[in-house]
Design an enzyme around this catalytic site. Structure first.
Site, short mmCIF file in Angstrom:
data_model
loop_
_atom_site.label_atom_id
_atom_site.label_comp_id
_atom_site.label_asym_id
_atom_site.label_seq_id
_atom_site.Cartn_x
_atom_site.Cartn_y
_atom_site.Cartn_z
N LYS A 234 0.83 -1.22 0.00
CA LYS A 234 0.00 0.00 0.00
C LYS A 234 0.85 1.26 0.00
O LYS A 234 0.43 2.28 -0.53
CB LYS A 234 -0.93 0.02 1.22
CG LYS A 234 -1.94 -1.10 1.20
CD LYS A 234 -3.33 -0.64 0.90
CE LYS A 234 -4.08 -1.77 0.27
NZ LYS A 234 -5.47 -1.87 0.55
N LYS B 70 -9.76 -4.93 -4.64
CA LYS B 70 -10.69 -3.82 -4.81
C LYS B 70 -9.99 -2.59 -5.34
O LYS B 70 -10.59 -1.76 -5.98
CB LYS B 70 -11.21 -3.38 -3.44
CG LYS B 70 -12.04 -4.34 -2.75
CD LYS B 70 -12.67 -3.60 -1.59
CE LYS B 70 -12.57 -4.43 -0.36
NZ LYS B 70 -12.34 -3.65 0.83
N LYS C 131 -3.17 -10.83 -6.13
CA LYS C 131 -4.52 -11.18 -5.69
C LYS C 131 -5.57 -10.24 -6.34
O LYS C 131 -5.28 -9.09 -6.64
CB LYS C 131 -4.63 -11.16 -4.17
CG LYS C 131 -4.57 -9.78 -3.56
CD LYS C 131 -5.07 -9.79 -2.11
CE LYS C 131 -5.23 -8.36 -1.61
NZ LYS C 131 -6.12 -8.17 -0.52
P1 ATP Z 1 -7.59 -4.11 -1.16
O1 ATP Z 1 -7.13 -5.02 -2.21
O2 ATP Z 1 -8.10 -2.82 -1.64
O3 ATP Z 1 -6.64 -4.02 -0.03
P2 ATP Z 1 -9.24 -6.24 -0.50
O4 ATP Z 1 -9.91 -6.55 -1.76
O5 ATP Z 1 -8.11 -7.07 -0.06
O6 ATP Z 1 -8.85 -4.74 -0.52
P3 ATP Z 1 -10.19 -6.21 2.19
O7 ATP Z 1 -11.23 -5.37 2.79
O8 ATP Z 1 -8.81 -5.84 2.50
O9 ATP Z 1 -10.34 -6.25 0.62
O10 ATP Z 1 -10.45 -7.73 2.52
C1 ATP Z 1 -11.66 -8.26 2.95
C2 ATP Z 1 -11.58 -9.77 3.10
O11 ATP Z 1 -11.53 -10.37 1.82
C3 ATP Z 1 -10.33 -10.28 3.83
O12 ATP Z 1 -10.69 -11.38 4.63
C4 ATP Z 1 -9.42 -10.69 2.74
O13 ATP Z 1 -8.52 -11.68 3.15
C5 ATP Z 1 -10.42 -11.23 1.73
N1 ATP Z 1 -9.88 -11.13 0.39
C6 ATP Z 1 -9.59 -10.00 -0.27
N2 ATP Z 1 -9.11 -10.25 -1.49
C7 ATP Z 1 -9.13 -11.59 -1.62
C8 ATP Z 1 -8.75 -12.49 -2.65
N3 ATP Z 1 -8.29 -12.03 -3.80
N4 ATP Z 1 -8.89 -13.81 -2.45
C9 ATP Z 1 -9.38 -14.28 -1.29
N5 ATP Z 1 -9.74 -13.49 -0.26
C10 ATP Z 1 -9.62 -12.17 -0.41
#
Ligand code: ATP
Ligand code: LTN
Length: 325
Positions: free
Chosen positions: A112, A197, A194
Site C-alpha cells: 500500500k 478492490k 490477488k
Molecule cells: P484491497 O485489495 O483494496 O486491499 P481487498 O480486496 O483485499 O482490498 P479487504 O477489505 O482488505 O479487501 O479484505 C476483505 C476480506 O476479503 C479479507 O478477509 C481478505 O482476506 C479477503 N480477500 C480479499 N481479497 C481476496 C482475494 N483475492 N482472495 C481471497 N480473499 C480475499
C-alpha cells in the site's frame, strides 16, 4: 460455550468475488457453530484517502453485501467499527507494546505504501494494530480471512501474548481460519497478484454488482496461460485461478472440473465459467436490491449495542491491569 469468531471488510472500492469466496462465504458457513461478529471496518478504510460521501455509501453497501451473502443478523452481530470507540482506544494502548520492525515487515503496508506513495500516513503503518484491537476486544478464538491477512493475525497473536506476559492473562490468543481453495483468488488480468478492490483496472476483478454482460466480457478477456490445455497446476496459474473460482461457486472439486474440460477449448470452459458466475450473482443481486437502507441502519445499530458491553468490559480490564486509573 460457543467459540467466538470475528472478521471484517473495509468499505472501500468495489467488493468482488475474492472477498466473497475468501471471506463472506466462510463466515456464513461458520455462523451456526460460532458466536459471530462481523464488522464494517471504516476506520481501516480511511488509512487511504476516501471521499466522505462515498465512504458513507460504501459503509451501508458492505453491510448489505454481508446480508445478501447470507450473514444472518439473528445469529451474528453486524456493526460499524467507528460506532464502538473502544476499538481506537485499545489500538492506542497496543501501539505502546508494538515494535516498529514488526510493522515494517508487513506485506500489506509495503504494497500500500507503494500504491499510495504520496500519502504514507501513520494510520497506514499502524493498520495491523487497529486490526489486533478489533480482534482482541472480543476474546476472539478464530478469525476467518483470506490468506493475505494471515500475517496480520500473526502480529495480533504476538501482541496478545506480549500483553498477557507483561500485565497478566487478559487476551485470548486467536487463530486464523483460511479455507484452502478460497485462500487467494487472483486477478483476472494478472494471476501473480490477488484480486483486489483497489486494482487499477476493472478487468482485474468480478465485482459482486457486475451485470451478466460485464461478467461475460471480463471472463472472456481474463488472461490464460500459453499452452492451450486445461490443467489444474501451479505451472498454469491463470487457469488454476479460474478453475478455483468455478470450483468454489459450484462446490465441485478442481480435479473434476479438470476432467470435464481436459480435451475442450478455453472458450468453452470460459463460457461455462461465466454462466456459473452469473448463476451465483443473479440471486445474490436480487437479494441485495431488496434490502432497504433503513433496515440496514437498524441492524447496524442493534449490532453495535450487542457488542458494546463486551468491548467496554475488556477495556476496563485492560486499563486496570496497566494502572490507568
Ligand atoms: P484491497 O485489495 O483494496 O486491499 P481487498 O480486496 O483485499 O482490498 P479487504 O477489505 O482488505 O479487501 O479484505 C476483505 C476480506 O476479503 C479479507 O478477509 C481478505 O482476506 C479477503 N480477500 C480479499 N481479497 C481476496 C482475494 N483475492 N482472495 C481471497 N480473499 C480475499
Ligand atoms: N485488514 C482486514 C480487514 C479487517 C479485519 C479485522 C479482518 C480489519 N479488522 C479484524 C479480520 C478481523 C482486511 O481484510 N484487509
Amino acid at each position: 460455550m460457543k467459540k467466538r469468531i470475528f472478521s471484517g471488510i473495509q468499505p472501500s472500492g468495489t467488493l468482488h468475488l475474492g472477498n466473497y469466496l475468501g471471506a463472506i462465504k466462510n463466515w456464513v458457513a461458520l455462523q451456526d457453530k460460532y458466536d459471530s461478529t462481523f464488522c464494517v471496518v471504516d476506520l481501516h478504510a480511511i488509512t487511504v484517502p476516501q471521499k466522505p460521501a462515498e465512504l458513507r455509501q460504501k459503509t451501508i453497501e458492505v453491510a448489505k453485501i454481508y446480508l445478501a451473502g447470507g450473514v444472518d443478523p439473528e445469529k451474528s452481530a453486524i456493526f460499524v467499527q467507528s460506532h464502538v470507540s473502544e476499538h481506537t482506544e485499545l489500538a492506542w494502548i497496543l501501539n505502546t507494546i508494538t515494535k516498529l520492525p514488526e510493522l515494517e515487515r508487513m506485506t500489506q503496508f509495503k504494497d500500500k505504501s507503494q500504491q499510495h506513495n504520496q500519502n504514507i500516513n501513520a494510520g497506514l503503518f499502524n493498520y495491523p494494530v487497529l486490526m489486533a484491537a478489533d480482534i482482541l476486544l472480543y476474546d476472539t478464538d478464530v478469525v476467518p480471512v483470506g490468506e493475505d491477512q494471515v500475517q496480520h493475525i500473526e502480529i495480533t497473536r504476538t501482541l496478545a501474548r506480549r500483553f498477557n506476559q507483561m500485565f497478566g492473562e487478559t487476551f485470548t490468543v486467536p487463530e486464523p481460519y483460511v479455507v484452502e481453495e478460497g485462500m487467494r483468488i487472483m486477478g483476472l488480468d494478472d494471476p501473480a497478484k490477488k484480486m483486489s478492490k483497489s486494482a487499477e483496472s476493472a478487468f482485474n476483478y468480478i465485482s459482486l454488482t457486475d451485470d451478466p454482460d460485464t461478467v461475460r466480457e471480463k471472463i472472456k478477456k481474463a488472461v490464460t496461460d500459453s499452452e492451450k490445455e486445461i490443467r489444474y497446476s501451479d505451472e498454469k496459474p491463470a487457469i488454476k485461478n479460474l478453475i478455483n473460482i468455478y470450483s468454489l461457486l459450484d462446490n465441485i472439486k478442481p480435479q473434476e472440473i479438470e476432467d470435464i474440460y481436459r480435451d475442450k477449448r478455453y472458450s468453452e470452459f470460459k463460457n461455462d465459467l461465466a454462466e456459473t458466475i452469473i448463476g451465483f450473482l443473479e440471486p445474490f443481486q436480487k437479494k441485495y436490491n431488496e434490502i432497504d437502507d433503513g433496515e440496514v441502519r437498524k441492524i447496524l445499530g442493534e449490532g453495535a449495542e450487542k457488542v458494546r458491553p463486551m468491548a467496554e468490559n475488556k477495556m476496563r480490564e485492560v486499563k486496570e491491569k496497566m494502572g490507568l486509573i
